[in-house]
Motif scaffolding. Structure first.
Motif, PDB file in Angstrom:
ATOM      1  N   GLU A  22       0.833  -1.206   0.000  1.00  0.00           N
ATOM      2  CA  GLU A  22       0.000   0.000   0.000  1.00  0.00           C
ATOM      3  C   GLU A  22       0.865   1.253   0.000  1.00  0.00           C
ATOM      4  N   ARG A  23       1.929   1.249   0.792  1.00  0.00           N
ATOM      5  CA  ARG A  23       2.820   2.412   0.819  1.00  0.00           C
ATOM      6  C   ARG A  23       3.441   2.649  -0.558  1.00  0.00           C
ATOM      7  N   ARG A  24       3.867   1.595  -1.227  1.00  0.00           N
ATOM      8  CA  ARG A  24       4.447   1.734  -2.577  1.00  0.00           C
ATOM      9  C   ARG A  24       3.405   2.267  -3.562  1.00  0.00           C
ATOM     10  N   ARG A  25       2.169   1.800  -3.459  1.00  0.00           N
ATOM     11  CA  ARG A  25       1.101   2.291  -4.336  1.00  0.00           C
ATOM     12  C   ARG A  25       0.888   3.778  -4.128  1.00  0.00           C
ATOM     13  N   ILE A  26       0.858   4.204  -2.871  1.00  0.00           N
ATOM     14  CA  ILE A  26       0.672   5.624  -2.547  1.00  0.00           C
ATOM     15  C   ILE A  26       1.849   6.451  -3.060  1.00  0.00           C
ATOM     16  N   GLU A  27       3.059   5.947  -2.899  1.00  0.00           N
ATOM     17  CA  GLU A  27       4.244   6.661  -3.395  1.00  0.00           C
ATOM     18  C   GLU A  27       4.203   6.815  -4.910  1.00  0.00           C
ATOM     19  N   LYS A  28       3.783   5.760  -5.629  1.00  0.00           N
ATOM     20  CA  LYS A  28       3.662   5.834  -7.090  1.00  0.00           C
ATOM     21  C   LYS A  28       2.598   6.854  -7.488  1.00  0.00           C
ATOM     22  N   GLU A  29       1.479   6.856  -6.784  1.00  0.00           N
ATOM     23  CA  GLU A  29       0.401   7.809  -7.073  1.00  0.00           C
ATOM     24  C   GLU A  29       0.876   9.235  -6.813  1.00  0.00           C
ATOM     25  N   ARG A  30       1.572   9.461  -5.713  1.00  0.00           N
ATOM     26  CA  ARG A  30       2.102  10.788  -5.390  1.00  0.00           C
ATOM     27  C   ARG A  30       3.084  11.254  -6.475  1.00  0.00           C
TER      28      ARG A  30
END
Length: 168
Positions: A22-30
């Motif tokens: 989830e953290r990686r997904r959020i970082e990619k989205e950011r």
């Protein structure tokens, strides 16, 4: 960490694993959203509740004449606009955004060298889940060419109207 028996011999390991999907997904989205902001041709900025600029994208920096490394936090909203536009923003735009969430209108930017740029502006109020105001953001689009075209159209209309008075 190693797990030891009574004689001090390693008999196993204790490990903790954290799922960071989830953290990686959020970082990619950011990163994706940051790329969009930084590559927009419109000025996009955020400001604190005391009207201090906290972020301005590359297009905005170019519009106002800042270099890419200038600290946006050293500037306040009123210094980026001519007095009349500051009045519209502070007395109409921000209060409407605070009440309704968003305001749209026409104002102007003031470049570092004192040139006034007409802009269409959107001001948005961003709130925390509990309703507390967190920050304000704005998007501004340079409408110089549109304003020139409107002035030219008005000038030509005036010429045609005055000419038709001469022709019977």
């Amino acid at each position: 960490s190693p797990e030891l028996d009574a004689s001090g011999r390693v008999v196993g390991f204790i490990a903790a694993i954290t799922d960071i999907t989830e953290r990686r997904r959020i970082e990619k989205e950011r990163a994706r959203l940051t790329a969009i902001l930084e590559n927009s041709s419109d000025l996009v900025s955020t400001s604190t509740l005391d009207r201090r600029v906290s972020y301005m994208n590359a297009a905005g920096r170019r519009m106002v004449g800042w270099d890419e490394f200038e600290d946006a936090r050293t500037h306040v909203i009123p210094e980026l606009h001519p007095d009349w536009a500051t009045q519209v923003i502070c007395n109409e735009g921000i209060p409407a955004a605070l009440e309704k969430g968003v305001w749209e209108g026409e104002t102007a930017l003031l470049t570092r060298d004192g040139r006034e740029i007409p802009v269409s502006q959107t001001i948005m109020a961003h709130r925390l889940p509990d309703g507390t105001l967190e920050y304000i953001s704005t998007i501004m689009r340079d409408i110089t060419e549109r304003k020139r075209a409107e002035e030219e159209r008005a000038r030509l209309t005036a010429i045609i109207e005055n000419t038709s008075d001469l022709v019977s």
